[in-house]
Design an enzyme around this catalytic site. Structure first.
Site, PDB file in Angstrom:
ATOM      1  N   HIS A  14       0.837  -1.191   0.000  1.00 20.43           N
ATOM      2  CA  HIS A  14       0.000   0.000   0.000  1.00 20.43           C
ATOM      3  C   HIS A  14       0.878   1.248   0.000  1.00 20.43           C
ATOM      4  CE1 HIS A  14      -0.405   0.867   4.654  1.00 20.43           C
ATOM      5  NE2 HIS A  14       0.830   0.674   4.299  1.00 20.43           N
ATOM      6  N   CYS A  33       5.689   5.991   4.775  1.00 17.43           N
ATOM      7  CA  CYS A  33       4.502   5.300   4.250  1.00 17.43           C
ATOM      8  C   CYS A  33       3.966   5.966   2.985  1.00 17.43           C
ATOM      9  CB  CYS A  33       3.416   5.242   5.315  1.00 17.43           C
ATOM     10  SG  CYS A  33       3.906   4.234   6.719  1.00 17.43           S
ATOM     11  N   HIS A  39       4.896   0.076  -0.231  1.00 16.28           N
ATOM     12  CA  HIS A  39       5.669  -0.833   0.616  1.00 16.28           C
ATOM     13  C   HIS A  39       4.693  -1.887   1.101  1.00 16.28           C
ATOM     14  CE1 HIS A  39       3.814   2.022   3.364  1.00 16.28           C
ATOM     15  NE2 HIS A  39       3.799   1.032   4.237  1.00 16.28           N
ATOM     16  N   HIS A  41       3.121  -5.074   3.788  1.00 13.65           N
ATOM     17  CA  HIS A  41       2.892  -5.567   5.148  1.00 13.65           C
ATOM     18  C   HIS A  41       2.379  -6.998   5.065  1.00 13.65           C
ATOM     19  CE1 HIS A  41       3.255  -1.699   7.226  1.00 13.65           C
ATOM     20  NE2 HIS A  41       2.583  -1.164   6.217  1.00 13.65           N
ATOM     21  N   ASP A  79      -4.731 -10.538  -1.206  1.00 16.21           N
ATOM     22  CA  ASP A  79      -3.428 -11.171  -0.980  1.00 16.21           C
ATOM     23  C   ASP A  79      -2.522 -11.016  -2.197  1.00 16.21           C
ATOM     24  OD1 ASP A  79      -1.544 -12.686   0.490  1.00 16.21           O
ATOM     25  OD2 ASP A  79      -2.169 -14.510  -0.570  1.00 16.21           O
ATOM     26  N   HIS A  80      -1.302 -10.547  -1.946  1.00 19.47           N
ATOM     27  CA  HIS A  80      -0.315 -10.304  -2.999  1.00 19.47           C
ATOM     28  C   HIS A  80      -0.779  -9.253  -4.006  1.00 19.47           C
ATOM     29  CE1 HIS A  80       1.528 -13.741  -1.117  1.00 19.47           C
ATOM     30  NE2 HIS A  80       2.628 -13.522  -1.805  1.00 19.47           N
ATOM     31  N   GLU A 124      -1.372  -4.383  11.305  1.00 19.31           N
ATOM     32  CA  GLU A 124      -0.427  -4.023  10.253  1.00 19.31           C
ATOM     33  C   GLU A 124       0.989  -4.445  10.642  1.00 19.31           C
ATOM     34  OE1 GLU A 124      -1.253  -0.360   7.646  1.00 19.31           O
ATOM     35  OE2 GLU A 124       0.236   0.257   9.112  1.00 19.31           O
TER      36      GLU A 124
HETATM   37 NI    NI Z   1       2.379   0.723   5.636  1.00 18.49          NI
END
Ligand code: NI
Length: 135
Positions: A14, A33, A39, A41, A79-80, A124
């Site tokens: 995100h 961020c 990046h 998580h 996911d992914h 997160e």
């Molecule tokens: Ni983040």
């Protein structure tokens, strides 16, 4: 009243960015961020269903059914993926943990097979999570 939790994990990218703010304001607000290319998580999602125990099954909710619903409506889509770009239920939403929790709630609230959706938690990191209870 008994509270039953299903935990799922997904990995996603995100970027925290508000298009209504300038680049400098976004940078000051979100710092790392706000990295332009995002990046990632390893998110932990916890879905809590509340209800009475069914005297026949002994369940509040069949966790196999709940798992399948979460996977179909959330995990398969997220996911992914990149939450800003790829995920239909996150379109136009700044993907903070808070907003992800609300968006997941909105996807699941009318799909719980028995009992009622009580809360959605999005972790997160080990230290940071957001929880939404529908109000
Ligand atoms: Ni983040």
């Amino acid at each position: 009243m008994v509270y039953v939790t299903r935990r799922e994990v997904f990995s996603a990218a995100h970027r925290l960015f508000n298009p209504d703010l300038s680049d400098a304001e976004n940078d000051a607000l979100y710092d790392k961020c706000n990295n332009p290319n995002g990046h990632g998580h390893n998110y932990v999602l916890e879905v809590v269903v509340a209800g009475e125990i069914d005297p026949v099954t002994g369940y509040v909710v069949d966790l196999k059914k709940l798992k399948d619903i979460i996977r179909e409506h959330i995990i398969r889509k997220a996911d992914h993926k990149h939450l800003n770009l790829d995920v239909d239920f996150m379109k136009g939403i700044i993907p903070t943990a808070e907003n992800i929790a609300v968006a997941v709630w909105n996807q699941l609230v009318d799909k719980i097979p028995s009992g009622r959706l009580f809360s959605v938690r999005i972790k997160e990191t080990e230290n940071n999570y957001a929880e939404y209870r529908g109000e």
